[in-house]
Scaffold this motif. Sequence first.
Motif, PDB file in Angstrom:
ATOM      1  N   SER A 107      -3.711  47.859 -88.916  1.00 19.05           N
ATOM      2  CA  SER A 107      -3.123  48.888 -89.767  1.00 19.05           C
ATOM      3  C   SER A 107      -1.737  48.446 -90.261  1.00 19.05           C
ATOM      4  O   SER A 107      -1.387  48.621 -91.431  1.00 19.05           O
ATOM      5  CB  SER A 107      -3.105  50.193 -88.978  1.00 19.05           C
ATOM      6  N   TYR A 108      -0.944  47.823 -89.379  1.00 23.63           N
ATOM      7  CA  TYR A 108       0.366  47.332 -89.841  1.00 23.63           C
ATOM      8  C   TYR A 108       0.212  46.136 -90.775  1.00 23.63           C
ATOM      9  O   TYR A 108       1.028  45.936 -91.672  1.00 23.63           O
ATOM     10  CB  TYR A 108       1.274  46.994 -88.653  1.00 23.63           C
ATOM     11  N   ARG A 149      -2.085  45.800 -93.020  1.00 23.18           N
ATOM     12  CA  ARG A 149      -2.328  46.367 -94.360  1.00 23.18           C
ATOM     13  C   ARG A 149      -1.025  46.848 -94.978  1.00 23.18           C
ATOM     14  O   ARG A 149      -0.754  46.640 -96.152  1.00 23.18           O
ATOM     15  CB  ARG A 149      -3.324  47.539 -94.276  1.00 23.18           C
ATOM     16  N   ARG A 150      -0.170  47.469 -94.160  1.00 25.03           N
ATOM     17  CA  ARG A 150       1.106  47.971 -94.684  1.00 25.03           C
ATOM     18  C   ARG A 150       2.047  46.818 -95.029  1.00 25.03           C
ATOM     19  O   ARG A 150       2.869  46.924 -95.929  1.00 25.03           O
ATOM     20  CB  ARG A 150       1.747  48.914 -93.675  1.00 25.03           C
ATOM     21  N   GLN A 157       1.079  45.856 -98.410  1.00 26.33           N
ATOM     22  CA  GLN A 157       1.496  46.893 -99.349  1.00 26.33           C
ATOM     23  C   GLN A 157       2.995  46.779 -99.668  1.00 26.33           C
ATOM     24  O   GLN A 157       3.400  46.801-100.833  1.00 26.33           O
ATOM     25  CB  GLN A 157       1.197  48.258 -98.717  1.00 26.33           C
ATOM     26  N   PHE A 185       8.108  48.433 -92.489  1.00 26.05           N
ATOM     27  CA  PHE A 185       6.848  49.064 -92.892  1.00 26.05           C
ATOM     28  C   PHE A 185       6.235  49.794 -91.696  1.00 26.05           C
ATOM     29  O   PHE A 185       5.020  49.865 -91.531  1.00 26.05           O
ATOM     30  CB  PHE A 185       5.878  48.078 -93.556  1.00 26.05           C
ATOM     31  N   ASN A 210       4.069  55.332 -92.874  1.00 26.76           N
ATOM     32  CA  ASN A 210       2.671  55.325 -93.304  1.00 26.76           C
ATOM     33  C   ASN A 210       2.534  54.917 -94.779  1.00 26.76           C
ATOM     34  O   ASN A 210       3.528  54.793 -95.499  1.00 26.76           O
ATOM     35  CB  ASN A 210       1.966  56.649 -92.982  1.00 26.76           C
ATOM     36  N   GLU A 211       1.273  54.724 -95.196  1.00 27.30           N
ATOM     37  CA  GLU A 211       1.044  54.145 -96.535  1.00 27.30           C
ATOM     38  C   GLU A 211       1.600  55.028 -97.636  1.00 27.30           C
ATOM     39  O   GLU A 211       2.136  54.550 -98.636  1.00 27.30           O
ATOM     40  CB  GLU A 211      -0.447  53.860 -96.716  1.00 27.30           C
ATOM     41  N   ASP A 212       1.495  56.326 -97.443  1.00 29.02           N
ATOM     42  CA  ASP A 212       1.982  57.253 -98.451  1.00 29.02           C
ATOM     43  C   ASP A 212       3.515  57.135 -98.597  1.00 29.02           C
ATOM     44  O   ASP A 212       4.049  57.089 -99.711  1.00 29.02           O
ATOM     45  CB  ASP A 212       1.571  58.679 -98.024  1.00 29.02           C
ATOM     46  N   ASP A 214       4.403  53.956-100.318  1.00 28.51           N
ATOM     47  CA  ASP A 214       4.077  54.102-101.731  1.00 28.51           C
ATOM     48  C   ASP A 214       5.166  54.853-102.492  1.00 28.51           C
ATOM     49  O   ASP A 214       5.611  54.422-103.555  1.00 28.51           O
ATOM     50  CB  ASP A 214       2.779  54.925-101.804  1.00 28.51           C
TER      51      ASP A 214
END
Length: 389
Positions: free
Chosen positions: A295-296, A298-299, A302, A367, A370-372, A375
Amino acid sequence: MTLGNAFDRQVGSQRVRGMSESVIREMTREAHRHDAINLSQGIPDEDETPASVKQAARDAIDASSQYTITWGLPALREAVAERYADWKGVEYDPETEVTVTCGTSEAIMSSLLALCDPGDGVVYFEPTYESYIPGVQFAEGRPIPLDITDGLAVEGEALRAAASDASILILNHPQNPTGKVFTPAELELLAEVAVEEDLIVITDEIYEHIVYADHYRSPVTVDGLAERTVVCTGMSKTYSVTGWRVGFALAPEPLSAELRKFHDYTSICAPTPFQQAGVEALSLPDSYYRDLSDSYERRREQLYDGLRSVGLDPVKPDGAYYMLTRYPTDEPDTEFTLRLIREAGVAAVPGSSFYTDGGEDWVRFTFSRNEDTIDRAIRRLDENRFWVQ
Ligand code: GLN
């Protein structure tokens, strides 16, 4: 009412003189003041903590809100010894070699205060996690920073020169703020030098489960290190409970016995309900740890893509959740960071706070959010690119 200064002398001891507060935590306050999205201090969003672990803490408040014995709840020490035997390949006796501390920072501080004499040389790699610098000062040790900014690699000759005059080596692995994961060859070199120079090694392994590089290896698996190392780690980053303040110090009995003296008289014990919840946390399946790193990772992608898209120059880390980032203006890093917070509404940490004597113009983003949130931060940066003319 504001009370003035009643003294005509300096009241701060030499131990704290000249020391400033944590820049990382100052940036969080600055972010709050300006309603900025906080990508400075490594704090996860609230929903990251596993639900069963939070529930265990709630239940524990009803059941046990009094002190545990000073070394920590026996069930937690046993769980730590059992899990770390798998993870690190080293058996620690939960009675005499595992200590539950108030966060990993306390484990490091208690180790330094108990194992470093005034004037003892302490080697650490720079850029460095900021709290080692005051830690060495509290212990009245002599800081020996070894700068690895260029190339992020440990070089034998420089290490030997630094260590020849030292008693202690601090190793943060994976490293904050660079995300460096030391290679097996570097760890072997460190072990060789530690044995040659009879160093005590203090490892800070709080990011041990947030690793993206295949070459990761736990330092205490390297011959010669386990018997001279205090492993400092804890629950904060692995279970996203940074405010619970539960850390672990794992070390051979002679080292543990000394650091326990500081722990005993400063903390008495880590918070009981959160120690109880730690037993639940350590029972999570292996898949939890894989998912955490994935999960990290992916971030990481991002944030990396996002920062590049707004004209900044980030470096992808191999571990932990920070991204060292260069920027295209001539401003000092502190000024650039304050403008980021005030004009772009996104908080970071100035790179100079990771050096004993300042240096290097870059900033650190996290990071851990969270993804939101990441973003939204990228959108804000995109809309307020004061660094692009
Ligand atoms: N380890 C986290 C960071 O580097 C937070 C610790 C701190 O408050 N300094 O951001």
